[in-house]
Design a protein around this motif. Structure first.
Motif, PDB file in Angstrom:
ATOM      1  N   ILE A 167       0.162 -12.987  -0.789  1.00  0.00           N
ATOM      2  CA  ILE A 167      -0.365 -12.760  -2.434  1.00  0.00           C
ATOM      3  C   ILE A 167      -0.175 -11.226  -2.090  1.00  0.00           C
ATOM      4  O   ILE A 167      -0.523 -10.554  -3.329  1.00  0.00           O
ATOM      5  N   HIS A 168       0.393 -10.193  -1.272  1.00  0.00           N
ATOM      6  CA  HIS A 168       0.629  -8.770  -1.583  1.00  0.00           C
ATOM      7  C   HIS A 168       1.964  -9.140  -0.967  1.00  0.00           C
ATOM      8  O   HIS A 168       2.630  -8.438   0.474  1.00  0.00           O
ATOM      9  N   VAL A 169       3.155  -8.771  -1.596  1.00  0.00           N
ATOM     10  CA  VAL A 169       4.832  -8.509  -1.413  1.00  0.00           C
ATOM     11  C   VAL A 169       5.125  -7.772  -2.482  1.00  0.00           C
ATOM     12  O   VAL A 169       5.288  -7.938  -3.781  1.00  0.00           O
ATOM     13  N   HIS A 170       5.750  -7.285  -1.937  1.00  0.00           N
ATOM     14  CA  HIS A 170       6.973  -6.505  -3.071  1.00  0.00           C
ATOM     15  C   HIS A 170       8.094  -6.874  -2.977  1.00  0.00           C
ATOM     16  O   HIS A 170       9.097  -6.924  -1.836  1.00  0.00           O
ATOM     17  N   LEU A 171       8.690  -6.908  -3.661  1.00  0.00           N
ATOM     18  CA  LEU A 171      10.246  -7.858  -4.176  1.00  0.00           C
ATOM     19  C   LEU A 171      11.208  -6.976  -3.991  1.00  0.00           C
ATOM     20  O   LEU A 171      12.435  -7.175  -4.279  1.00  0.00           O
ATOM     21  N   CYS A 220       3.893 -11.019  -6.129  1.00  0.00           N
ATOM     22  CA  CYS A 220       5.151  -9.698  -5.927  1.00  0.00           C
ATOM     23  C   CYS A 220       4.397  -8.732  -7.391  1.00  0.00           C
ATOM     24  O   CYS A 220       3.670  -8.631  -8.273  1.00  0.00           O
ATOM     25  N   MET A 221       4.796  -7.265  -6.317  1.00  0.00           N
ATOM     26  CA  MET A 221       4.003  -6.199  -7.404  1.00  0.00           C
ATOM     27  C   MET A 221       4.364  -5.583  -8.145  1.00  0.00           C
ATOM     28  O   MET A 221       5.814  -5.797  -7.787  1.00  0.00           O
ATOM     29  N   PRO A 222       3.939  -4.098  -8.584  1.00  0.00           N
ATOM     30  CA  PRO A 222       4.333  -4.453  -9.943  1.00  0.00           C
ATOM     31  C   PRO A 222       5.087  -2.710  -9.660  1.00  0.00           C
ATOM     32  O   PRO A 222       5.718  -2.732 -10.843  1.00  0.00           O
ATOM     33  N   ASP A 234      -1.876  -2.244  -9.740  1.00  0.00           N
ATOM     34  CA  ASP A 234      -1.000  -0.491  -9.820  1.00  0.00           C
ATOM     35  C   ASP A 234      -0.121  -0.319  -8.784  1.00  0.00           C
ATOM     36  O   ASP A 234       0.143   0.293  -8.156  1.00  0.00           O
ATOM     37  N   ASP A 235      -0.089  -1.574  -8.077  1.00  0.00           N
ATOM     38  CA  ASP A 235      -0.234  -0.993  -6.422  1.00  0.00           C
ATOM     39  C   ASP A 235       0.839  -0.610  -5.882  1.00  0.00           C
ATOM     40  O   ASP A 235       1.974  -0.584  -7.121  1.00  0.00           O
ATOM     41  N   GLY A 236       0.882   1.027  -5.032  1.00  0.00           N
ATOM     42  CA  GLY A 236       1.692   1.210  -4.734  1.00  0.00           C
ATOM     43  C   GLY A 236       1.338   2.856  -5.020  1.00  0.00           C
ATOM     44  O   GLY A 236       1.400   4.218  -4.553  1.00  0.00           O
ATOM     45  N   CYS A 239      -7.270  -4.604  -2.287  1.00  0.00           N
ATOM     46  CA  CYS A 239      -5.737  -5.113  -0.984  1.00  0.00           C
ATOM     47  C   CYS A 239      -6.283  -3.941   0.710  1.00  0.00           C
ATOM     48  O   CYS A 239      -6.563  -3.441   0.028  1.00  0.00           O
ATOM     49  N   HIS A 240      -4.542  -4.425   1.622  1.00  0.00           N
ATOM     50  CA  HIS A 240      -4.841  -3.919   2.880  1.00  0.00           C
ATOM     51  C   HIS A 240      -5.838  -3.186   3.092  1.00  0.00           C
ATOM     52  O   HIS A 240      -5.641  -1.809   3.254  1.00  0.00           O
ATOM     53  N   VAL A 241      -6.858  -3.911   3.402  1.00  0.00           N
ATOM     54  CA  VAL A 241      -8.102  -3.168   4.224  1.00  0.00           C
ATOM     55  C   VAL A 241      -7.583  -2.521   5.443  1.00  0.00           C
ATOM     56  O   VAL A 241      -7.095  -3.468   6.570  1.00  0.00           O
ATOM     57  N   THR A 274       1.154 -10.134   3.406  1.00  0.00           N
ATOM     58  CA  THR A 274       2.006  -8.724   4.763  1.00  0.00           C
ATOM     59  C   THR A 274       1.776  -7.038   3.899  1.00  0.00           C
ATOM     60  O   THR A 274       2.173  -6.967   5.114  1.00  0.00           O
ATOM     61  N   ASP A 275       2.403  -7.403   2.472  1.00  0.00           N
ATOM     62  CA  ASP A 275       2.322  -5.706   2.000  1.00  0.00           C
ATOM     63  C   ASP A 275       3.730  -5.876   2.347  1.00  0.00           C
ATOM     64  O   ASP A 275       4.328  -4.554   2.781  1.00  0.00           O
ATOM     65  N   HIS A 276       4.588  -7.160   2.262  1.00  0.00           N
ATOM     66  CA  HIS A 276       5.948  -6.476   3.001  1.00  0.00           C
ATOM     67  C   HIS A 276       6.774  -5.682   2.224  1.00  0.00           C
ATOM     68  O   HIS A 276       6.309  -5.708   0.683  1.00  0.00           O
TER      69      HIS A 276
HETATM   70 ZN   LIG Z   1       1.753  -3.032  -1.735  1.00  0.00          ZN
END
Ligand SMILES: [Zn+2]
Ligand SMILES: [Zn+2]
Length: 434
Positions: A61-65, A93-95, A152-154, A232-234, A306-308
Motif C-alpha cells: 500500500i505504499h509505492v511510488h510509481l 501509488c503515492m501522489p 501528501d506523501d513525500g 506510513c513508514h514507521v 515497501t515505500d518503493h
Molecule cells: Zn513514500
C-alpha cells in the motif's frame, strides 16, 4: 470458452480464509473455482506446484510509481512488473507525481495506463493541490475517479487544521488518510538519522522527534475527530510506543513499516552511499530496529509496505544532494521471510496477514483472499531457496536497494493476477507443463 488453470500439489496458506493445506487450486475465468485435494479439469493448463507455497497475492500500500512525470525513474508498467516479480498483485501509488495526483484527470491517466499492467493499481490522491499544503483537493471527485486514499506523501501536511479537516472529509468520502509524519522545521535540511554517525560524518541529522511529534499529532487528531488514520513508514521506537498506546486507548490508528528498517541501521551511512542507504525516514538505530520488529510481532504495526522509491543511479551519486528513497518490491517478501519467519520465529500465516490481508483491509481494496469466487490473485513462493539479490536483474528501472548483494531466503517464482500468469521465474526448472 472457459479458460482454466490448475495448480497441483501446492501448499496453500490463506489465513483470511482459514485455508492451510496441501492441495490444488482450480482457476476458471480469472476466479478461484475450487481449493481442495485431487482436483481435476481436463481442459485446464496445469502448473506443478510441488515444493511451492501459494499465498494470496501480496498487497503493497505504499509505492511510488513515478508516473506521470518521472518516467526515467519508473513508470506504471515497469513498476507493476517489479511488483509482479515480488509476488505483489496490488499496489497503492503515492501522489507526488508531476503533475501531482490531485485531479480526476491524473487518476484517470493512472488507471487507464494500469489497465494492462502486471498488478492492480490503486491511486492515492493528494490532500492538497500540488502537495503545496495550501488548498485542499476535491475529495468527492477524486473518490469518484477511483482514488482509494489521501496523502501528501513525500511531504507532511504541515498545517494541523488542514490534517484534521482531511481526516473528517476523507472519512465522509470513504478515503483513508495515510500520513507521512515529519516536522520539516525539526528536519531543517538533515539527510540522515541524527546521532553518533551523523556527528561522525559531520552532516546534518534528522532527529527522531521530527517523526514522533507528527505521529503524536495525527493520533491526537484521529482521537479528537473519531476518524481513522494510517501512519506510513514507521521508523522509530517513539512512534511505535505512541501507536501502541493509542491502540490501547481505542484510537483508530494503523501503521506500516518497511523491510529496510528491519535490517539496517544508520551505521550504514558511514559508507556515504546514498544509492543504497539514503531514504526518508532514514535508517535509525539498533534500538529502533528492534522496537519495529517487536511491534510487528505483537500486532502494534499492522502492515509491511515497501515505500518503493526508484531513482536513477546518476541522481543518487552525490551523498549530500541525492534524493531520498530505495526500491523494494522485488525483495520485500524474501527480506521479511528471512528476518521475521526464519530469524524471529514469526508464523508464515502472520507474515501473510502483514503483507496481504491487513494492507488490503486498511485501504479497503481487493486482496488478501483466495476463497472460491474471488479473483485469482496468487503468489507462488519457493520457501526453500536462498538467492543473492542482483539489482541488474530487477524489473524495476531502479537499482537503488540496500539489499544489493544480500543473500535472502524464499523467492517469489510465479504470480497470477486474475488467473493470468503475470510473472514467472525463468531461472527455475518448471518441468514439462501441459
Ligand atoms: Zn513514500
Ligand atoms: Zn513518505
Amino acid at each position: 470458452m472457459t479458460e482454466s488453470l490448475l495448480i497441483k500439489n501446492v501448499q496453500v496458506n490463506s489465513p483470511a480464509d482459514g485455508i492451510f493445506m496441501q492441495g490444488d487450486i482450480l482457476i476458471k475465468n480469472g476466479l478461484v473455482a475450487a481449493v481442495g485435494e485431487n482436483l481435476s479439469d481436463d481442459s485446464a493448463n496445469i502448473i506443478d506446484g510441488t515444493g511451492l507455497t501459494a499465498l494470496p497475492g501480496l498487497v503493497d500500500i505504499h509505492v511510488h510509481l513515478r508516473d506521470p512525470g518521472f518516467t526515467y525513474k519508473e513508470d506504471i508498467i515497469t513498476g507493476c512488473q517489479s511488483a509482479a516479480a515480488g509476488g505483489v498483485t496490488a499496489v497503492c501509488c503515492m501522489p507526488n507525481t508531476k503533475p501531482a495526483t490531485d485531479s480526476p484527470e491524473v487518476i484517470k491517466y493512472i488507471l487507464e495506463k494500469a489497465q494492462n499492467a502486471a498488478a492492480r493499481v490503486h491511486p492515492v490522491a493528494s490532500i492538497s493541490k500540488g502537495l503545496c499544503g495550501e488548498e485542499m483537493t476535491d475529495f468527492a471527485a477524486l473518490k469518484a475517479a477511483g482514488a482509494v486514499g489521501l496523502s501528501d506523501d513525500g511531504r507532511p501536511v504541515e498545517n494541523g487544521r488542514m490534517m484534521l479537516d482531511a481526516l473528517v472529509k476523507g472519512n465522509e468520502n470513504g478515503l483513508k488518510v495515510v500520513s507521512h509524519c515529519e516536522d520539516l522545521a525539526i528536519i531543517n535540511g538533515g539527510i540522515m538519522n541524527e546521532g553518533e554517525y551523523s556527528r561522525q560524518l559531520g552532516v546534518k541529522g534528522m532527529d527522531r522527534a521530527s517523526e514522533d511529534s507528527v505521529t503524536a499529532r495525527e493520533i491526537a487528531l484521529a482521537a479528537a475527530s473519531g476518524t481513522p488514520v494510517h501512519i506510513c513508514h514507521v521508523s522509530t521506537k517513539g512512534s511505535v510506543e505512541l501507536i501502541r498506546d493509542a491502540k490501547r486507548r481505542g484510537v483508530h490508528v494503523t501503521g506500516e513499516t518497511a523491510p529496510h528498517y528491519l535490517f539496517f541501521t544508520d551505521e550504514k551511512l558511514l559508507s556515504r552511499d546514498a544509492l543504497r542507504y539514503r531514504m526518508n525516514p532514514p535508517l535509525r538505530t539498533a534500538e529502533d530496529r528492534e522496537a519495529l520488529i517487536e511491534a510487528l510481532m505483537d500486532g502494534t504495526i499492522d502492515a509491511i509496505a515497501t515505500d518503493h522509491a526508484p531513482h536513477s543511479v546518476e541522481e543518487k551519486q552525490n551523498f549530500e544532494e541525492a534524493p531520498n528513497g530505495v526500491v523494494g518490491l522485488e525483495t520485500s517478501f524474501s527480506a521479511c521471510y528471512t528476518k521475521l519467519v526464519l530469524e524471529r520465529g514469526m508464523s508464515l500465516e502472520h507474515l501473510v496477514m502483514l503483507m496481504s490481508v491487513n494492507p488490503a483491509k486498511i485501504m479497503n481494496i481487493q486482496g488478501g483472499s483466495i476463497a472460491v469466487g474471488k479473483p485469482a490473485d496468487i503468489a507462488l513462493m519457493d520457501l526453500n531457496c536462498v538467492w543473492k539479490v542482483d539489482p541488474e536483474k530487477f524489473h524495476s528501472k531502479g537499482r537503488n536497494t540496500p539489499f544489493d548483494g544480500s543473500s535472502l531466503a524464499a523467492k517469489p517464482v510465479m504470480t497470477l493476477l486474475e488467473g493470468k500468469v503475470v510473472y514467472k521465474d525463468n531461472e527455475r526448472n518448471w518441468g514439462e507443463n501441459k
